[in-house]
Design a protein around this motif. Structure first.
Motif, mmCIF file in Angstrom:
data_model
loop_
_atom_site.group_PDB
_atom_site.id
_atom_site.type_symbol
_atom_site.label_atom_id
_atom_site.label_comp_id
_atom_site.label_asym_id
_atom_site.label_seq_id
_atom_site.Cartn_x
_atom_site.Cartn_y
_atom_site.Cartn_z
ATOM 1 N N UNK A 79 37.080 42.459 42.256
ATOM 2 C CA UNK A 79 37.978 43.597 42.022
ATOM 3 C C UNK A 79 37.877 44.134 40.605
ATOM 4 N N UNK A 80 37.085 43.483 39.753
ATOM 5 C CA UNK A 80 37.000 43.863 38.345
ATOM 6 C C UNK A 80 35.620 44.373 37.982
ATOM 7 N N UNK A 81 35.583 45.296 37.040
ATOM 8 C CA UNK A 81 34.304 45.866 36.589
ATOM 9 C C UNK A 81 33.379 44.773 36.069
ATOM 10 N N UNK A 82 33.927 43.856 35.263
ATOM 11 C CA UNK A 82 33.109 42.769 34.709
ATOM 12 C C UNK A 82 32.545 41.890 35.812
ATOM 13 N N UNK A 83 33.334 41.659 36.864
ATOM 14 C CA UNK A 83 32.873 40.835 37.974
ATOM 15 C C UNK A 83 31.812 41.510 38.808
ATOM 16 N N UNK A 84 31.984 42.810 39.027
ATOM 17 C CA UNK A 84 30.966 43.572 39.759
ATOM 18 C C UNK A 84 29.646 43.536 39.003
#
Length: 218
Positions: free
Chosen positions: A170-175
């Motif tokens: 759900x997070x930009x860093x995770x994507x």
């Protein structure tokens, strides 16, 4: 290569503890003499505790020695744990149980990929500790997202290749971490925010396993 495993972030995907993180960080910032907004807090999603503290201190124009920073990070975590210790299965996000049921029927392996060192505690509180074939958390990694380590370690522990995995974030860093790891990434949230993801949906409630497998094209 066929998809063999689904790798899930925790916060914002399985449960939503973002409000607890925000409350604890806000309390810390207030004690240091400044404030953080919910908008600023968005930058902290998917980011490790240490890196989050650095962002907050920079926001407050503070520079502190490492020893004091370590004490502050510990204090924040204690406040956060007070909040998450009250969690239960009622805190599991809508659609998660049904989606995991489909995952099992599809004979897919599962791993948790969270930078949170408290992930096992949260999984125990919500009754999902036994759902995952592998759990990679902040205690097992040396680099936080957007580094792909948390997901590549998950794949390795499951005995599968990165291109055989789908990441749910759900997070930009995770994507970014999932993409850098060579995996198909499903973003859960806003298409505008998670534009780098291969597929975006509001939540797991809005997806089926068959749809994800079909979209991955593998």
């Amino acid at each position: 290569m066929p998809i063999k495993a689904f790798l899930f972030d925790l916060d914002g995907v399985i449960v939503d503890t973002a409000i607890y993180h925000y409350q604890a960080w806000k309390r810390l910032a207030n004690e240091l003499g400044f404030d953080i907004s919910e908008e600023f807090n968005e930058q902290l999603k998917g980011v490790s505790r240490t890196d989050s503290l650095d962002l907050i201190l920079a926001h407050g124009n503070l520079t502190l020695p490492d020893e004091e920073k370590a004490q502050l990070a510990t204090q924040k975590n204690e406040w956060y744990l007070e909040l998450v210790s009250r969690m239960s299965s009622d805190d599991i996000l809508p659609g998660v149980a049904q989606f995991f049921s489909q995952v099992r029927k599809a004979n897919l392996q599962t791993a948790l990929g969270s930078v949170s060192k408290n992930a096992p505690l949260i999984l125990e509180r919500i009754g999902m500790i036994d759902v995952f074939d592998a759990i990679i958390d902040g205690n097992k990694i040396s680099k936080g997202k957007p580094d792909p380590e948390v997901f590549t370690k998950g794949a390795a522990e499951l005995g599968v290749q990165p291109d055989e995995c789908v990441v749910f974030e759900d997070a930009v860093a995770g994507v970014e971490a999932g993409k850098r790891g060579g995996m198909f990434v499903v973003g859960l949230g806003s298409p505008d925010v998670l534009a780098q993801a291969d597929l975006v949906a509001p939540s797991l409630q809005d997806l089926t396993v068959d749809e994800v497998l079909a979209k991955s094209g593998r």
